[in-house]
Design a protein around this motif. Structure first.
Motif, PDB file in Angstrom:
ATOM      1  N   VAL A 166       0.822  -1.209   0.000  1.00  0.00           N
ATOM      2  CA  VAL A 166       0.000   0.000   0.000  1.00  0.00           C
ATOM      3  C   VAL A 166       0.854   1.255   0.000  1.00  0.00           C
ATOM      4  N   ASN A 167       0.555   2.161  -0.902  1.00  0.00           N
ATOM      5  CA  ASN A 167       1.021   3.545  -0.872  1.00  0.00           C
ATOM      6  C   ASN A 167      -0.198   4.445  -0.870  1.00  0.00           C
ATOM      7  N   TRP A 168      -0.014   5.718  -0.577  1.00  0.00           N
ATOM      8  CA  TRP A 168      -1.154   6.631  -0.548  1.00  0.00           C
ATOM      9  C   TRP A 168      -0.730   7.990  -1.078  1.00  0.00           C
ATOM     10  N   TRP A 169      -1.730   8.793  -1.379  1.00  0.00           N
ATOM     11  CA  TRP A 169      -1.471  10.186  -1.728  1.00  0.00           C
ATOM     12  C   TRP A 169      -2.614  11.047  -1.203  1.00  0.00           C
ATOM     13  N   GLY A 170      -2.259  12.231  -0.729  1.00  0.00           N
ATOM     14  CA  GLY A 170      -3.203  13.267  -0.339  1.00  0.00           C
ATOM     15  C   GLY A 170      -2.494  14.594  -0.464  1.00  0.00           C
ATOM     16  N   PRO A 171      -3.239  15.687  -0.471  1.00  0.00           N
ATOM     17  CA  PRO A 171      -2.608  16.996  -0.680  1.00  0.00           C
ATOM     18  C   PRO A 171      -1.696  17.439   0.448  1.00  0.00           C
ATOM     19  N   ARG A 172      -1.855  16.848   1.640  1.00  0.00           N
ATOM     20  CA  ARG A 172      -1.025  17.237   2.782  1.00  0.00           C
ATOM     21  C   ARG A 172      -0.277  16.026   3.336  1.00  0.00           C
ATOM     22  N   PRO A 173       1.030  16.168   3.587  1.00  0.00           N
ATOM     23  CA  PRO A 173       1.790  15.059   4.183  1.00  0.00           C
ATOM     24  C   PRO A 173       1.244  14.702   5.568  1.00  0.00           C
ATOM     25  N   LYS A 174       1.421  13.448   5.947  1.00  0.00           N
ATOM     26  CA  LYS A 174       1.039  12.980   7.282  1.00  0.00           C
ATOM     27  C   LYS A 174       2.230  12.214   7.847  1.00  0.00           C
TER      28      LYS A 174
END
Length: 308
Positions: A166-174
């Motif tokens: 699993v990888n992910w993407w969103g506009p803000r790093p977490k």
């Protein structure tokens, strides 16, 4: 009921089943579709589904409105920035149905990837194994999750348990996330076998799953959407499925709901459900209870339980 009872407005007919629970709080309840001039002056809070469109032009006719409480995780029907600029708090159902939506997303994935839905239709039609040949295992597949909120995180946990990468993407790093964040949405789509869309929707990310992202997932890949229909360019998705530029799709949400049946009649490789992922006998009452608690706290001058 006291004449001093706070007035709460429900935003759509879908909220009518809540009337009894709202009135049990001692609140006066009015309907957005049947407001008198006196009602407009009295309304202090609005309760509705997050995808109920509450246009600023309408909310502006409620001079004493100070809270919009959404009975859902999403709040795309509300212009949050407009509300904040006018001192109107916005709340939503935070984390209440995340596990149920994640379960549904994984269900769509399995049903589509392993031809389970097609197999069911074949058996009922007397076709047996027609078109349901051997498929790649899910173990070891690469899953890209768009949006790592409560729902996205629950999806990643489930896919990890299946032995998937699993990888992910969103506009803000977490920084606290346990899974790697892709450099961009397009990079995530190019990397993955299955793209899981679980992001909240807003005006800025409409159609972020566009033709380029869809084609990056590719003819051997699959796109699942349990976020909002507006996140995907649905016309581009349908065209790619028909042209085999995208392999498969599993959708619980659509640009128009209910989605027209004829729109999907000849679209291959799809598993479709009627926006039911978060609606379980456990989650629905919990979502309503959280919205009511947000209103109660607001009237009591307490911080909201789940602000946007």
């Amino acid at each position: 009921m006291s004449q001093d009872a706070p007035t709460v407005m429900i935003s759509s007919q879908r909220m009518v089943p809540m009337l009894g629970r709202l009135e049990d709080q001692g609140w006066r309840v009015v309907h957005a579709w049947d407001l008198s001039d006196a009602d407009r002056q009295a309304v202090r809070a609005c309760i509705g589904a997050g995808d109920d469109v509450m246009k600023p032009e309408f909310l502006a006719t409620l001079p004493n409105l100070t809270l919009v409480a959404c009975v859902s995780a999403g709040y795309d029907g509300v212009d949050v920035d407009w509300c904040r600029a006018r001192g109107i708090e916005v709340t939503h159902a935070k984390g209440v149905n995340a596990d149920d939506v994640a379960d549904h997303a994984v269900g769509l994935m399995i049903a589509g990837w392993r031809n389970i839905a097609l197999g069911d239709r074949n058996v009922r039609a007397g076709l047996w194994r027609e078109g349901t040949g051997a498929r790649p295992s899910l173990k070891g597949r690469k899953v890209g999750v768009v949006g790592l909120g409560h729902i996205g995180a629950a999806i990643t946990e489930r896919c990890t348990a299946f032995g998937m990468e699993v990888n992910w993407w969103g506009p803000r790093p977490k920084p606290e996330a346990k899974w790697p964040r892709a450099g961009s949405l397009l990079a995530l789509a190019e990397w993955c076998d299955i793209l899981m869309v679980a992001s909240a929707a807003n005006a800025e990310n409409r159609h972020m799953i566009d033709k380029a992202v869809i084609e990056a997932v590719g003819p051997r890949g699959m796109i699942i959407n349990v976020g909002r229909g507006s996140l995907i360019d649905e016309d581009a998705l349908i065209a790619a499925l028909k042209d085999k530029r995208l392999g498969r799709a599993g959708l619980d949400v659509f640009e128009e709901e209910p989605t027209p049946a004829e729109r999907w009649a000849d679209v291959p490789g799809t598993v479709l459900t009627p926006h039911m992922g978060g609606g379980t006998v456990e989650s629905l009452p919990a979502m309503v209870a959280q919205a009511i608690e947000n209103v109660r706290r607001h009237f009591a001058g307490e911080p909201p339980l789940s602000p946007v």
